[in-house]
Design a protein around this motif. Structure first.
Motif, PDB file in Angstrom:
ATOM      1  N   ARG A   1       0.836  -1.196   0.000  1.00 32.46           N
ATOM      2  CA  ARG A   1       0.000   0.000   0.000  1.00 32.46           C
ATOM      3  C   ARG A   1       0.875   1.251   0.000  1.00 32.46           C
ATOM      4  NH1 ARG A   1      -4.101   0.024   4.756  1.00 32.46           N
ATOM      5  NH2 ARG A   1      -5.155  -1.507   3.442  1.00 32.46           N
ATOM      6  N   LYS A   2       0.627   2.157  -0.986  1.00 31.59           N
ATOM      7  CA  LYS A   2       1.407   3.376  -1.090  1.00 31.59           C
ATOM      8  C   LYS A   2       1.056   4.368   0.013  1.00 31.59           C
ATOM      9  CE  LYS A   2       2.549   5.279  -4.857  1.00 31.59           C
ATOM     10  NZ  LYS A   2       2.561   6.032  -6.117  1.00 31.59           N
ATOM     11  N   LYS A   3      -0.202   4.415   0.391  1.00 32.25           N
ATOM     12  CA  LYS A   3      -0.612   5.329   1.442  1.00 32.25           C
ATOM     13  C   LYS A   3      -1.761   4.706   2.221  1.00 32.25           C
ATOM     14  CE  LYS A   3      -3.702   7.922  -1.622  1.00 32.25           C
ATOM     15  NZ  LYS A   3      -4.041   9.251  -2.168  1.00 32.25           N
ATOM     16  N   GLU A   4      -1.847   5.067   3.463  1.00 29.00           N
ATOM     17  CA  GLU A   4      -2.903   4.531   4.307  1.00 29.00           C
ATOM     18  C   GLU A   4      -4.249   5.151   3.929  1.00 29.00           C
ATOM     19  OE1 GLU A   4      -2.693   2.093   6.645  1.00 29.00           O
ATOM     20  OE2 GLU A   4      -0.694   1.877   5.784  1.00 29.00           O
ATOM     21  N   PRO A   5      -5.323   4.360   3.984  1.00 28.20           N
ATOM     22  CA  PRO A   5      -6.640   4.910   3.650  1.00 28.20           C
ATOM     23  C   PRO A   5      -7.077   5.948   4.675  1.00 28.20           C
ATOM     24  CG  PRO A   5      -6.861   2.731   4.622  1.00 28.20           C
ATOM     25  CD  PRO A   5      -5.393   2.938   4.363  1.00 28.20           C
ATOM     26  N   VAL A   6      -7.869   6.905   4.214  1.00 30.81           N
ATOM     27  CA  VAL A   6      -8.397   7.939   5.107  1.00 30.81           C
ATOM     28  C   VAL A   6      -9.535   7.342   5.922  1.00 30.81           C
ATOM     29  CG1 VAL A   6      -9.567  10.168   5.240  1.00 30.81           C
ATOM     30  CG2 VAL A   6      -7.755   9.789   3.537  1.00 30.81           C
ATOM     31  N   ILE A   7      -9.453   7.473   7.233  1.00 35.41           N
ATOM     32  CA  ILE A   7     -10.523   6.992   8.106  1.00 35.41           C
ATOM     33  C   ILE A   7     -11.209   8.208   8.719  1.00 35.41           C
ATOM     34  CG2 ILE A   7     -11.133   5.566  10.074  1.00 35.41           C
ATOM     35  CD1 ILE A   7      -9.965   4.019   7.715  1.00 35.41           C
ATOM     36  N   LEU A   8     -12.475   8.353   8.439  1.00 34.39           N
ATOM     37  CA  LEU A   8     -13.229   9.503   8.942  1.00 34.39           C
ATOM     38  C   LEU A   8     -13.365   9.436  10.461  1.00 34.39           C
ATOM     39  CD1 LEU A   8     -16.043   9.681   6.237  1.00 34.39           C
ATOM     40  CD2 LEU A   8     -13.967  11.071   6.393  1.00 34.39           C
ATOM     41  N   ALA A   9     -13.484  10.586  11.076  1.00 36.33           N
ATOM     42  CA  ALA A   9     -13.654  10.664  12.522  1.00 36.33           C
ATOM     43  C   ALA A   9     -15.070  10.243  12.902  1.00 36.33           C
ATOM     44  CB  ALA A   9     -13.395  12.087  13.005  1.00 36.33           C
ATOM     45  N   ALA A  10     -15.191   9.556  14.024  1.00 39.07           N
ATOM     46  CA  ALA A  10     -16.507   9.118  14.514  1.00 39.07           C
ATOM     47  C   ALA A  10     -16.557   9.315  16.018  1.00 39.07           C
ATOM     48  CB  ALA A  10     -16.750   7.660  14.148  1.00 39.07           C
ATOM     49  N   THR A  11     -16.816  10.535  16.425  1.00 38.33           N
ATOM     50  CA  THR A  11     -16.948  10.858  17.848  1.00 38.33           C
ATOM     51  C   THR A  11     -18.188  11.712  18.044  1.00 38.33           C
ATOM     52  OG1 THR A  11     -15.692  12.933  17.730  1.00 38.33           O
ATOM     53  CG2 THR A  11     -14.424  10.909  18.037  1.00 38.33           C
ATOM     54  N   ARG A  12     -18.581  11.878  19.291  1.00 37.64           N
ATOM     55  CA  ARG A  12     -19.741  12.732  19.569  1.00 37.64           C
ATOM     56  C   ARG A  12     -19.456  14.186  19.200  1.00 37.64           C
ATOM     57  NH1 ARG A  12     -19.780   9.208  24.182  1.00 37.64           N
ATOM     58  NH2 ARG A  12     -21.558   7.788  24.109  1.00 37.64           N
ATOM     59  N   ASP A  13     -18.180  14.556  19.253  1.00 35.02           N
ATOM     60  CA  ASP A  13     -17.813  15.934  18.924  1.00 35.02           C
ATOM     61  C   ASP A  13     -17.698  16.161  17.418  1.00 35.02           C
ATOM     62  OD1 ASP A  13     -17.672  16.628  21.617  1.00 35.02           O
ATOM     63  OD2 ASP A  13     -15.589  15.941  21.752  1.00 35.02           O
ATOM     64  N   ARG A  14     -17.316  15.138  16.689  1.00 35.39           N
ATOM     65  CA  ARG A  14     -17.156  15.287  15.240  1.00 35.39           C
ATOM     66  C   ARG A  14     -17.486  13.971  14.536  1.00 35.39           C
ATOM     67  NH1 ARG A  14     -15.501  18.688  11.467  1.00 35.39           N
ATOM     68  NH2 ARG A  14     -14.395  17.953   9.600  1.00 35.39           N
ATOM     69  N   ASP A  15     -18.686  13.899  13.989  1.00 33.30           N
ATOM     70  CA  ASP A  15     -19.124  12.741  13.217  1.00 33.30           C
ATOM     71  C   ASP A  15     -18.994  13.109  11.735  1.00 33.30           C
ATOM     72  OD1 ASP A  15     -20.352  10.673  11.925  1.00 33.30           O
ATOM     73  OD2 ASP A  15     -22.259  10.805  13.014  1.00 33.30           O
ATOM     74  N   GLU A  16     -17.840  12.761  11.142  1.00 36.43           N
ATOM     75  CA  GLU A  16     -17.566  13.179   9.772  1.00 36.43           C
ATOM     76  C   GLU A  16     -18.457  12.476   8.747  1.00 36.43           C
ATOM     77  OE1 GLU A  16     -13.183  14.943   9.293  1.00 36.43           O
ATOM     78  OE2 GLU A  16     -13.197  12.754   9.575  1.00 36.43           O
ATOM     79  N   VAL A  17     -18.941  11.287   9.072  1.00 37.60           N
ATOM     80  CA  VAL A  17     -19.859  10.608   8.152  1.00 37.60           C
ATOM     81  C   VAL A  17     -21.152  11.410   8.046  1.00 37.60           C
ATOM     82  CG1 VAL A  17     -21.249   8.544   7.762  1.00 37.60           C
ATOM     83  CG2 VAL A  17     -18.875   8.327   8.530  1.00 37.60           C
ATOM     84  N   ALA A  18     -21.653  11.870   9.181  1.00 37.31           N
ATOM     85  CA  ALA A  18     -22.873  12.683   9.178  1.00 37.31           C
ATOM     86  C   ALA A  18     -22.652  13.993   8.435  1.00 37.31           C
ATOM     87  CB  ALA A  18     -23.334  12.958  10.606  1.00 37.31           C
TER      88      ALA A  18
END
Length: 377
Positions: free
Chosen positions: A171-188
């Motif tokens: 793998r050339k670069k690690e995949p981006v993992i979105l934040a999933a916290t009560r303060d910042r839900d990037e999926v939402a």
């Protein structure tokens, strides 16, 4: 030796596991030489032996592998036959042929299968460069499989394709993992930045681990609103100007529990953007048919930039789902079953991942981003 299967007055013919016939003989150099191709009938194998014997008697003979009359034995032609005779999905076959046409045949296609050497393979592989490790691994895997069949067919004594580590991409670069916290839900945040009719696609892909083709083939009948269970039974691909609906990549139907915190959004989507028929697509194109990948990516790219995640791709949502499921305690089998990631052997292990346990995982996933005591009861 008289009576030995395949033994003849001159030369030898044997039937291979592939049901084809292989012909061979001992030449003037006292080395056994095999026909540069196998034959569909024993009569054809006999005809080849007859031709070889005439060449010997006339003093015109040289080892078959050193000749320039290899005919259908070139790698390009053998690879074409190899691909045609396999039961491949349209997308897989198209992908194989593209790899052959663009990255294998320009260098190796005119070489006779019987004369392909490990050195030629190494030279070819080095020319692929280092910018596309996944593509290179796929090319290598395909060539290795083709030449393995050539060994089984008796065309070559050993597979010349053996470069240490080439089977697996780095793998050339690690995949981006979105934040999933009560303060910042990037999926939402990402879902809210999408067009309203596509917002739920982000939620389902991220929290249920769907592939893009699985998401765009979802229909109303696939969601049980009473139990909150999503059935993933099909995927869709676009090839040669048409959409092709087929089973999931693993060939297995999986049932995924929708995390409780996104169920209201999914229900709203069904009410506002989905037809009443069970066959209605959840995320159709403007004409009611399947949504083109290019069209979806335009909306996705704009939404990703809007939330400060430029370069994010739809596939990153699957990485998110796998990471979060593992983070809340899902075992490897449970996480892989949820995502539908399985080999034939792994599929047997994943059958032990019960739907009840999947519901627990789904609830725990929701607990990361919402305050709801009932989720942990």
């Amino acid at each position: 030796m008289a009576g030995k299967p395949g033994h003849r007055g001159w030369g030898h013919i044997r039937k291979l596991p592939s049901k084809r016939f292989q012909a061979s003989y001992v030449g003037d150099d006292l080395v056994r030489h095999k026909a540069p191709r196998t034959f569909t009938s024993k009569m054809d194998a006999e005809a080849w032996l007859h031709t070889e014997r005439i060449k010997l008697e006339r003093g015109e003979w040289q080892p078959p592998a050193k000749r320039n009359d290899q005919g259908g034995l070139t790698l390009a032609e053998y690879a074409d036959t190899w691909t045609t005779h396999r039961k491949l999905r349209p997308r897989t076959e198209s992908g194989y042929r593209a790899l052959l046409r663009l990255h294998i045949e320009p260098t190796l296609g005119t070489i006779a299968v019987a004369t392909l050497t490990p050195d030629a393979v190494r030279r070819w592989y080095s020319k692929l460069g280092t910018d596309h490790p996944t593509r290179n691994a796929h090319c290598y895997q395909l060539l290795h499989a083709i030449m393995s069949t050539a060994v089984e067919d008796g065309l070559i004594p050993a597979n010349p394709v053996h470069i240490r580590g080439a089977m697996h991409a780095k793998r050339k670069k690690e995949p981006v993992i979105l934040a999933a916290t009560r303060d910042r839900d990037e999926v939402a945040l990402l879902a809210s930045a999408m067009p309203p009719e596509l917002s739920a696609s982000v939620l389902l892909a991220a929290w249920c681990g769907l592939r893009y083709g699985e998401t765009t083939e979802l229909r109303r009948k696939d969601i049980d609103t009473d139990t909150g269970v999503l059935t993933v039974a099909r995927g869709v691909t676009y090839r040669d100007g048409e959409f092709i609906v087929q089973p999931t990549k693993s060939g297995e139907i999986r049932h995924v529990t929708i995390p409780p915190h996104i169920r209201p959004a999914v229900a709203a989507h069904l009410a506002q953007h989905t037809g009443k028929s069970g066959e209605s697509l959840l995320f159709p194109a403007a004409d009611g048919g399947h949504l083109l990948d290019q069209s979806y990516r335009k909306s996705f790219t704009r939404a990703a930039k809007k939330i400060g995640r430029p370069g994010l791709t739809p596939h990153a949502l699957r990485h998110f789902s796998g990471t979060i499921a593992a983070r809340v305690g899902g075992t490897t089998a449970e996480t892989m079953a949820r995502l539908g990631h399985s080999t034939v052997d792994a599929a047997m292990r994943y059958q032990n991942a019960a739907l009840e346990r999947d519901a627990v995982i789904a609830a725990a996933m929701s607990a990361l981003v919402v305050e709801d005591k009932t989720l942990n009861q």
